[in-house]
Design a protein around this motif. Structure first.
Motif, PDB file in Angstrom:
ATOM      1  N   MET A   1       0.862  -1.160   0.063  1.00  0.00           N
ATOM      2  CA  MET A   1       0.085   0.034   0.042  1.00  0.00           C
ATOM      3  C   MET A   1       0.898   1.138  -0.028  1.00  0.00           C
ATOM      4  N   ALA A   2       0.537   2.250  -0.928  1.00  0.00           N
ATOM      5  CA  ALA A   2       1.208   3.606  -0.618  1.00  0.00           C
ATOM      6  C   ALA A   2       0.955   4.398   0.529  1.00  0.00           C
ATOM      7  N   GLN A   3       2.263   4.890   0.706  1.00  0.00           N
ATOM      8  CA  GLN A   3       2.404   5.523   1.826  1.00  0.00           C
ATOM      9  C   GLN A   3       1.615   6.968   1.846  1.00  0.00           C
ATOM     10  N   LYS A   4       0.944   7.108   3.065  1.00  0.00           N
ATOM     11  CA  LYS A   4       0.184   8.594   3.313  1.00  0.00           C
ATOM     12  C   LYS A   4       1.196   9.658   3.147  1.00  0.00           C
ATOM     13  N   ILE A   5       0.818  10.672   2.574  1.00  0.00           N
ATOM     14  CA  ILE A   5       1.610  11.946   2.744  1.00  0.00           C
ATOM     15  C   ILE A   5       0.826  12.996   3.690  1.00  0.00           C
ATOM     16  N   ILE A   6       1.578  13.451   4.353  1.00  0.00           N
ATOM     17  CA  ILE A   6       1.073  14.268   5.292  1.00  0.00           C
ATOM     18  C   ILE A   6       1.330  15.890   4.629  1.00  0.00           C
ATOM     19  N   VAL A   7       0.106  16.753   4.091  1.00  0.00           N
ATOM     20  CA  VAL A   7       0.418  17.714   3.522  1.00  0.00           C
ATOM     21  C   VAL A   7      -0.015  18.795   4.685  1.00  0.00           C
ATOM     22  N   VAL A   8       1.007  20.053   4.770  1.00  0.00           N
ATOM     23  CA  VAL A   8       1.004  20.967   5.591  1.00  0.00           C
ATOM     24  C   VAL A   8       1.032  22.171   4.773  1.00  0.00           C
ATOM     25  N   LYS A   9       0.097  23.135   4.898  1.00  0.00           N
ATOM     26  CA  LYS A   9      -0.160  24.327   4.234  1.00  0.00           C
ATOM     27  C   LYS A   9       0.388  25.383   5.382  1.00  0.00           C
ATOM     28  N   ALA A  10       1.274  26.229   4.865  1.00  0.00           N
ATOM     29  CA  ALA A  10       1.800  27.346   5.899  1.00  0.00           C
ATOM     30  C   ALA A  10       1.450  28.623   5.154  1.00  0.00           C
ATOM     31  N   ALA A  11       1.185  29.609   5.981  1.00  0.00           N
ATOM     32  CA  ALA A  11       1.069  31.039   5.414  1.00  0.00           C
ATOM     33  C   ALA A  11       1.921  32.045   6.457  1.00  0.00           C
ATOM     34  N   TYR A  12       2.264  33.058   5.759  1.00  0.00           N
ATOM     35  CA  TYR A  12       2.879  34.143   6.455  1.00  0.00           C
ATOM     36  C   TYR A  12       2.066  35.349   7.001  1.00  0.00           C
ATOM     37  N   ASP A  13       2.220  35.598   8.251  1.00  0.00           N
ATOM     38  CA  ASP A  13       1.587  36.787   8.799  1.00  0.00           C
ATOM     39  C   ASP A  13       2.577  38.138   8.797  1.00  0.00           C
ATOM     40  N   ALA A  14       2.486  39.112   7.940  1.00  0.00           N
ATOM     41  CA  ALA A  14       3.417  39.980   7.960  1.00  0.00           C
ATOM     42  C   ALA A  14       3.385  41.039   9.048  1.00  0.00           C
ATOM     43  N   GLU A  15       1.934  41.045   9.570  1.00  0.00           N
ATOM     44  CA  GLU A  15       2.007  42.089  10.792  1.00  0.00           C
ATOM     45  C   GLU A  15       2.518  41.584  11.709  1.00  0.00           C
ATOM     46  N   VAL A  16       2.648  40.393  12.201  1.00  0.00           N
ATOM     47  CA  VAL A  16       3.359  39.809  13.386  1.00  0.00           C
ATOM     48  C   VAL A  16       4.855  39.146  12.817  1.00  0.00           C
ATOM     49  N   ARG A  17       5.103  39.060  11.454  1.00  0.00           N
ATOM     50  CA  ARG A  17       6.398  38.524  11.163  1.00  0.00           C
ATOM     51  C   ARG A  17       6.499  37.009  11.575  1.00  0.00           C
TER      52      ARG A  17
ATOM     53  N   PRO B   1      -4.892  16.151  12.098  1.00  0.00           N
ATOM     54  CA  PRO B   1      -5.481  16.813  13.151  1.00  0.00           C
ATOM     55  C   PRO B   1      -4.757  17.387  14.348  1.00  0.00           C
ATOM     56  N   GLY B   2      -4.770  18.417  14.918  1.00  0.00           N
ATOM     57  CA  GLY B   2      -4.058  18.837  15.929  1.00  0.00           C
ATOM     58  C   GLY B   2      -2.826  19.489  15.636  1.00  0.00           C
ATOM     59  N   LEU B   3      -2.330  19.409  14.300  1.00  0.00           N
ATOM     60  CA  LEU B   3      -1.010  19.918  14.017  1.00  0.00           C
ATOM     61  C   LEU B   3      -1.009  21.555  13.908  1.00  0.00           C
ATOM     62  N   ASN B   4      -0.445  22.413  14.804  1.00  0.00           N
ATOM     63  CA  ASN B   4      -0.115  23.728  15.061  1.00  0.00           C
ATOM     64  C   ASN B   4       1.069  24.108  15.318  1.00  0.00           C
ATOM     65  N   ALA B   5       1.575  24.928  14.688  1.00  0.00           N
ATOM     66  CA  ALA B   5       3.137  25.442  15.148  1.00  0.00           C
ATOM     67  C   ALA B   5       3.015  26.908  14.451  1.00  0.00           C
ATOM     68  N   GLU B   6       4.136  27.540  14.754  1.00  0.00           N
ATOM     69  CA  GLU B   6       4.564  29.002  14.262  1.00  0.00           C
ATOM     70  C   GLU B   6       5.799  29.245  14.607  1.00  0.00           C
ATOM     71  N   ALA B   7       6.565  29.913  13.662  1.00  0.00           N
ATOM     72  CA  ALA B   7       8.089  30.401  13.801  1.00  0.00           C
ATOM     73  C   ALA B   7       8.188  31.667  12.805  1.00  0.00           C
ATOM     74  N   GLU B   8       9.265  32.006  13.384  1.00  0.00           N
ATOM     75  CA  GLU B   8       9.704  33.257  12.564  1.00  0.00           C
ATOM     76  C   GLU B   8      10.165  33.246  11.405  1.00  0.00           C
ATOM     77  N   PHE B   9      10.904  31.944  11.150  1.00  0.00           N
ATOM     78  CA  PHE B   9      11.277  31.715   9.702  1.00  0.00           C
ATOM     79  C   PHE B   9      10.773  30.149   9.256  1.00  0.00           C
ATOM     80  N   LEU B  10      10.657  30.055   8.098  1.00  0.00           N
ATOM     81  CA  LEU B  10      10.047  28.825   7.491  1.00  0.00           C
ATOM     82  C   LEU B  10      10.792  27.724   7.830  1.00  0.00           C
ATOM     83  N   GLU B  11      12.113  27.750   7.900  1.00  0.00           N
ATOM     84  CA  GLU B  11      13.116  26.544   7.956  1.00  0.00           C
ATOM     85  C   GLU B  11      12.707  26.197   9.564  1.00  0.00           C
ATOM     86  N   ALA B  12      12.776  27.314  10.579  1.00  0.00           N
ATOM     87  CA  ALA B  12      12.419  26.895  11.838  1.00  0.00           C
ATOM     88  C   ALA B  12      10.937  26.351  12.054  1.00  0.00           C
TER      89      ALA B  12
END
Length: 84
Positions: free
Chosen positions: A1-17, A27-38
Motif C-alpha cells: 500500500m502506498a504511504q500516506k503523505i502529510i500535507v501541511v499548508k503554511a502562511a505568513y502573517d506580515a503583521e506579526v512576522r 488533526p491537531g498540528l499547530n506551530a508557528e515560527a519566525e522563519f520557514l526553516e524553523a
C-alpha cells in the motif's frame, strides 16, 4: 500500500512576522515560527509527537520509521514602486 503523505499548508502573517500552519492533513498540528526553516523543524517534532499519541496506523499509513511530509508555503505581498 502506498504511504500516506502529510500535507501541511503554511502562511505568513506580515503583521506579526511569523509563519504558521494554515491547515494540515494531521488533526491537531499547530506551530508557528519566525522563519520557514524553523517552522519545518517544529512541524517535524510536532508530527512525531502526534503520531506517537496514536494518530498513525501502520496498516493504512505504511511503516512507522518514515512518514512523507509536504510543506506548501504561501506568502502574499505587494510590490511598491516609486512613481517615475
Amino acid at each position: 500500500m502506498a504511504q500516506k503523505i502529510i500535507v501541511v499548508k503554511a502562511a505568513y502573517d506580515a503583521e506579526v512576522r511569523v509563519w504558521y500552519v494554515e491547515s494540515s492533513d494531521l488533526p491537531g498540528l499547530n506551530a508557528e515560527a519566525e522563519f520557514l526553516e524553523a517552522l519545518l523543524d517544529k512541524l517535524l517534532a510536532a508530527i512525531e509527537d502526534l503520531l506517537d499519541e496514536g494518530g498513525f496506523d501502520e496498516a493504512e499509513d505504511g511503516p512507522r520509521g518514515e512518514v512523507p511530509v509536504e510543506l506548501i508555503a504561501h506568502l502574499s505581498t505587494r510590490a511598491r514602486f516609486a512613481n517615475t
